[in-house]
Design a protein around this motif. Structure first.
Motif, PDB file in Angstrom:
ATOM      1  N   VAL A  91       1.143  -1.128  -0.065  1.00 48.48           N
ATOM      2  CA  VAL A  91      -0.054  -0.024   0.114  1.00 48.48           C
ATOM      3  C   VAL A  91       1.255   1.878  -0.026  1.00 48.48           C
ATOM      4  O   VAL A  91       1.834   1.463   1.072  1.00 48.48           O
ATOM      5  N   GLY A  92       0.721   1.943  -1.088  1.00 49.85           N
ATOM      6  CA  GLY A  92       1.463   3.545  -1.060  1.00 49.85           C
ATOM      7  C   GLY A  92       0.666   4.607  -0.195  1.00 49.85           C
ATOM      8  O   GLY A  92      -1.018   4.505   0.225  1.00 49.85           O
ATOM      9  N   ALA A  93       1.289   4.877   0.978  1.00 48.79           N
ATOM     10  CA  ALA A  93       0.708   5.754   1.674  1.00 48.79           C
ATOM     11  C   ALA A  93       0.805   7.629   1.156  1.00 48.79           C
ATOM     12  O   ALA A  93       0.143   8.085   2.621  1.00 48.79           O
ATOM     13  N   GLY A  94       1.939   7.432   0.361  1.00 42.67           N
ATOM     14  CA  GLY A  94       1.628   8.354  -0.232  1.00 42.67           C
ATOM     15  C   GLY A  94       2.333   9.522   0.723  1.00 42.67           C
ATOM     16  O   GLY A  94       3.716   9.777   1.287  1.00 42.67           O
ATOM     17  N   PRO A  95       2.526  10.747   0.531  1.00 38.28           N
ATOM     18  CA  PRO A  95       3.698  11.593   0.708  1.00 38.28           C
ATOM     19  C   PRO A  95       3.385  11.948   1.834  1.00 38.28           C
ATOM     20  O   PRO A  95       4.884  12.760   2.752  1.00 38.28           O
ATOM     21  N   GLY A  96       2.574  11.624   3.077  1.00 36.57           N
ATOM     22  CA  GLY A  96       2.558  12.061   4.109  1.00 36.57           C
ATOM     23  C   GLY A  96       1.415  12.255   4.677  1.00 36.57           C
ATOM     24  O   GLY A  96       1.181  12.526   6.131  1.00 36.57           O
ATOM     25  N   ASP A  97       0.719  13.469   4.278  1.00 39.08           N
ATOM     26  CA  ASP A  97      -0.523  13.963   4.706  1.00 39.08           C
ATOM     27  C   ASP A  97      -1.279  12.377   4.723  1.00 39.08           C
ATOM     28  O   ASP A  97      -1.644  11.889   3.259  1.00 39.08           O
ATOM     29  N   PRO A  98      -2.497  12.393   6.297  1.00 41.84           N
ATOM     30  CA  PRO A  98      -3.269  11.933   5.528  1.00 41.84           C
ATOM     31  C   PRO A  98      -4.669  11.384   4.737  1.00 41.84           C
ATOM     32  O   PRO A  98      -5.452  10.393   5.051  1.00 41.84           O
ATOM     33  N   GLU A  99      -5.182  12.772   4.822  1.00 38.00           N
ATOM     34  CA  GLU A  99      -6.065  12.674   3.425  1.00 38.00           C
ATOM     35  C   GLU A  99      -5.870  12.684   2.254  1.00 38.00           C
ATOM     36  O   GLU A  99      -6.332  12.541   1.345  1.00 38.00           O
ATOM     37  N   LEU A 100      -4.551  12.305   1.831  1.00 32.02           N
ATOM     38  CA  LEU A 100      -4.054  11.982   0.555  1.00 32.02           C
ATOM     39  C   LEU A 100      -3.746  10.222   0.288  1.00 32.02           C
ATOM     40  O   LEU A 100      -3.493   9.756  -0.881  1.00 32.02           O
ATOM     41  N   LEU A 101      -4.696   9.942   1.346  1.00 30.68           N
ATOM     42  CA  LEU A 101      -4.265   8.309   1.306  1.00 30.68           C
ATOM     43  C   LEU A 101      -5.857   8.205   0.356  1.00 30.68           C
ATOM     44  O   LEU A 101      -6.983   8.842  -0.296  1.00 30.68           O
ATOM     45  N   THR A 102      -5.680   6.702  -0.831  1.00 32.87           N
ATOM     46  CA  THR A 102      -6.473   6.629  -1.226  1.00 32.87           C
ATOM     47  C   THR A 102      -7.732   6.016  -0.808  1.00 32.87           C
ATOM     48  O   THR A 102      -6.814   5.717   0.386  1.00 32.87           O
ATOM     49  N   VAL A 103      -9.433   5.685  -1.228  1.00 35.69           N
ATOM     50  CA  VAL A 103     -10.226   5.046   0.192  1.00 35.69           C
ATOM     51  C   VAL A 103      -9.810   3.693  -0.273  1.00 35.69           C
ATOM     52  O   VAL A 103      -9.781   2.734   0.166  1.00 35.69           O
ATOM     53  N   LYS A 104      -9.260   2.960  -1.168  1.00 40.17           N
ATOM     54  CA  LYS A 104      -8.342   1.532  -1.243  1.00 40.17           C
ATOM     55  C   LYS A 104      -7.600   1.126  -0.027  1.00 40.17           C
ATOM     56  O   LYS A 104      -7.861   0.511   0.578  1.00 40.17           O
ATOM     57  N   VAL A 148      -7.183   3.359   2.023  1.00 41.33           N
ATOM     58  CA  VAL A 148      -7.807   2.344   4.042  1.00 41.33           C
ATOM     59  C   VAL A 148      -8.250   1.723   4.108  1.00 41.33           C
ATOM     60  O   VAL A 148      -8.352   1.345   5.968  1.00 41.33           O
ATOM     61  N   LYS A 149      -9.396   1.421   3.479  1.00 44.71           N
ATOM     62  CA  LYS A 149      -9.677   0.039   3.510  1.00 44.71           C
ATOM     63  C   LYS A 149      -8.694  -1.215   3.529  1.00 44.71           C
ATOM     64  O   LYS A 149      -9.038  -2.407   4.756  1.00 44.71           O
ATOM     65  N   ALA A 150      -7.800  -0.801   3.372  1.00 41.44           N
ATOM     66  CA  ALA A 150      -6.485  -2.167   3.088  1.00 41.44           C
ATOM     67  C   ALA A 150      -6.159  -2.241   4.945  1.00 41.44           C
ATOM     68  O   ALA A 150      -5.820  -3.231   5.731  1.00 41.44           O
ATOM     69  N   ILE A 151      -5.791  -0.503   5.322  1.00 42.44           N
ATOM     70  CA  ILE A 151      -5.402  -0.748   6.275  1.00 42.44           C
ATOM     71  C   ILE A 151      -5.928  -1.404   7.480  1.00 42.44           C
ATOM     72  O   ILE A 151      -5.890  -1.572   8.061  1.00 42.44           O
ATOM     73  N   GLN A 152      -7.484  -0.636   7.847  1.00 47.06           N
ATOM     74  CA  GLN A 152      -8.543  -1.401   8.136  1.00 47.06           C
ATOM     75  C   GLN A 152      -8.629  -2.591   8.205  1.00 47.06           C
ATOM     76  O   GLN A 152      -8.555  -3.048   9.454  1.00 47.06           O
ATOM     77  N   SER A 153      -7.927  -3.220   7.390  1.00 41.32           N
ATOM     78  CA  SER A 153      -8.368  -5.099   7.668  1.00 41.32           C
ATOM     79  C   SER A 153      -7.079  -5.655   8.181  1.00 41.32           C
ATOM     80  O   SER A 153      -7.252  -6.386   8.284  1.00 41.32           O
ATOM     81  N   ALA A 154      -6.332  -4.491   7.947  1.00 36.92           N
ATOM     82  CA  ALA A 154      -4.943  -5.032   8.439  1.00 36.92           C
ATOM     83  C   ALA A 154      -4.716  -5.787   9.759  1.00 36.92           C
ATOM     84  O   ALA A 154      -5.041  -5.536  10.342  1.00 36.92           O
ATOM     85  N   THR A 155      -3.978  -6.974   9.870  1.00 42.28           N
ATOM     86  CA  THR A 155      -4.527  -7.628  10.994  1.00 42.28           C
ATOM     87  C   THR A 155      -2.748  -7.453  11.471  1.00 42.28           C
ATOM     88  O   THR A 155      -2.543  -7.564  12.789  1.00 42.28           O
ATOM     89  N   VAL A 156      -1.727  -7.170  10.364  1.00 40.15           N
ATOM     90  CA  VAL A 156      -0.004  -7.660  10.332  1.00 40.15           C
ATOM     91  C   VAL A 156       0.434  -5.978   9.887  1.00 40.15           C
ATOM     92  O   VAL A 156      -0.147  -6.155   8.300  1.00 40.15           O
ATOM     93  N   LEU A 157       0.881  -4.995   9.463  1.00 41.20           N
ATOM     94  CA  LEU A 157       1.604  -3.629   9.025  1.00 41.20           C
ATOM     95  C   LEU A 157       2.163  -3.552   9.349  1.00 41.20           C
ATOM     96  O   LEU A 157       2.913  -3.923  10.564  1.00 41.20           O
ATOM     97  N   LEU A 158       3.346  -4.238   8.204  1.00 47.84           N
ATOM     98  CA  LEU A 158       4.819  -3.699   8.125  1.00 47.84           C
ATOM     99  C   LEU A 158       5.079  -2.282   7.744  1.00 47.84           C
ATOM    100  O   LEU A 158       4.727  -1.956   6.206  1.00 47.84           O
ATOM    101  N   VAL A 159       5.738  -1.239   8.544  1.00 47.32           N
ATOM    102  CA  VAL A 159       6.056   0.013   8.136  1.00 47.32           C
ATOM    103  C   VAL A 159       6.949   0.686   7.585  1.00 47.32           C
ATOM    104  O   VAL A 159       7.698   0.170   8.618  1.00 47.32           O
ATOM    105  N   ASP A 160       7.024   0.991   7.039  1.00 47.11           N
ATOM    106  CA  ASP A 160       8.374   2.197   6.269  1.00 47.11           C
ATOM    107  C   ASP A 160       8.537   3.537   7.307  1.00 47.11           C
ATOM    108  O   ASP A 160       7.128   3.328   8.114  1.00 47.11           O
ATOM    109  N   ASP A 161       9.535   4.290   7.232  1.00 44.19           N
ATOM    110  CA  ASP A 161       9.881   5.059   8.674  1.00 44.19           C
ATOM    111  C   ASP A 161       8.920   6.745   8.251  1.00 44.19           C
ATOM    112  O   ASP A 161       9.398   6.957   8.590  1.00 44.19           O
TER     113      ASP A 161
END
Length: 266
Positions: free
Chosen positions: A16-29, A31-44
């Motif tokens: 999932v591309g989190a975009g440049p930083g502003d949370p409001e720039l996430l796509t709807v898709k 957001v749905k993927a993040i909400q469904s995740a049981t494990v998130l591996l997150v870049d710095d």
């Protein structure tokens, strides 16, 4: 390739591309993927606000920092974590700054996951180079100034093979001049003096340049300069990574206008 039938996994994996930083720039898709995740591996470079807003309660969040010039989690280890979690039946989201397929090593991760018989879904995000110029009210292409755009990294892969094929900045400069292209350079701050010297072989010193740090975030800063003054003005402004360097005539008039940067997305 391994035979998928040999694996008993029932999990799934999404880059999932989190975009440049502003949370409001996430796509709807996204957001749905993040909400469904049981494990998130997150870049710095992924905003903590995104995790606070959208990660489900109880989700396991693993920070696997990837920031240029700093110590980071080895890529092979990240891939093993992803594969193991999928085999354990988890819904895995690999959350990456910007877009997974633009200098996000998403291609490498997809290849290794598929070798394990794991199908991968990819959700695009707004890449930092686009967010950076938009924050200044400037386009990447313009019928009067730029017929195309080149996204390029200033921090190439190290190793013997990479040394045999270094970026030919002189050729790139000449191509940008002749084809009227905007150059968007990621991870170029640490090598800016070398990049500038090489680009000057094909582009005039008065070519406009902007360096944008923390694009789309409240702490965003930028400096508008010319190619001949780039290292000097960058040092004077005190800007560092993460930053995007934009070179080209689409920036003409930015400095002359004397306008502050436009807050992206507002």
């Amino acid at each position: 390739m391994n035979d998928p039938s040999h694996h008993g996994h029932h999990g799934r994996c999404t880059l999932v591309g989190a975009g440049p930083g502003d949370p409001e720039l996430l796509t709807v898709k996204a957001v749905k993927a993040i909400q469904s995740a049981t494990v998130l591996l997150v870049d710095d470079l992924v905003s903590e606000e995104i995790l606070q807003a959208y990660a489900r309660p109880g989700a396991r969040i693993i920070h696997v920092g990837k920031r240029g010039g700093c110590k980071s989690t080895p890529q092979a280890f990240i891939e093993r974590l992803m594969i193991t979690a999928v085999h354990e039946g988890e819904t895995v989201v690999r959350l990456k700054g910007g877009d997974p397929f633009i200098f996000g090593r998403g291609g490498e991760e997809v290849e290794h996951l598929r070798e394990e018989g794991i199908e991968v879904r990819v959700i695009n995000g707004i890449t930092a180079g686009l967010a950076a110029v938009t924050s200044l009210g400037v386009p990447l292409t313009h019928r009067d100034h730029a017929q195309g755009v080149v996204f390029i990294t200033g921090h190439a892969k190290t190793g013997h093979a990479a040394a045999e094929h270094p970026t030919d900045w002189r050729l790139l400069a000449a191509t940008a001049r002749d084809a009227r292209l905007t150059l968007v350079i990621y991870m170029g701050v640490s090598g800016v003096a070398h990049i500038q010297t090489q680009l000057l072989h094909g582009l005039p010193g008065e070519t406009p340049v902007a360096v944008i740090q923390h694009a789309s975030l409240p702490q965003q800063r930028h400096v508008s300069t010319t190619l001949s003054r780039l290292p000097l003005d960058l040092a004077s402004a005190g800007l560092g990574s993460p930053a995007v360097i934009v070179v080209g005539d689409v920036l003409r008039g930015l400095a002359a206008a004397g306008l502050p940067a436009t807050r992206f997305g507002t």
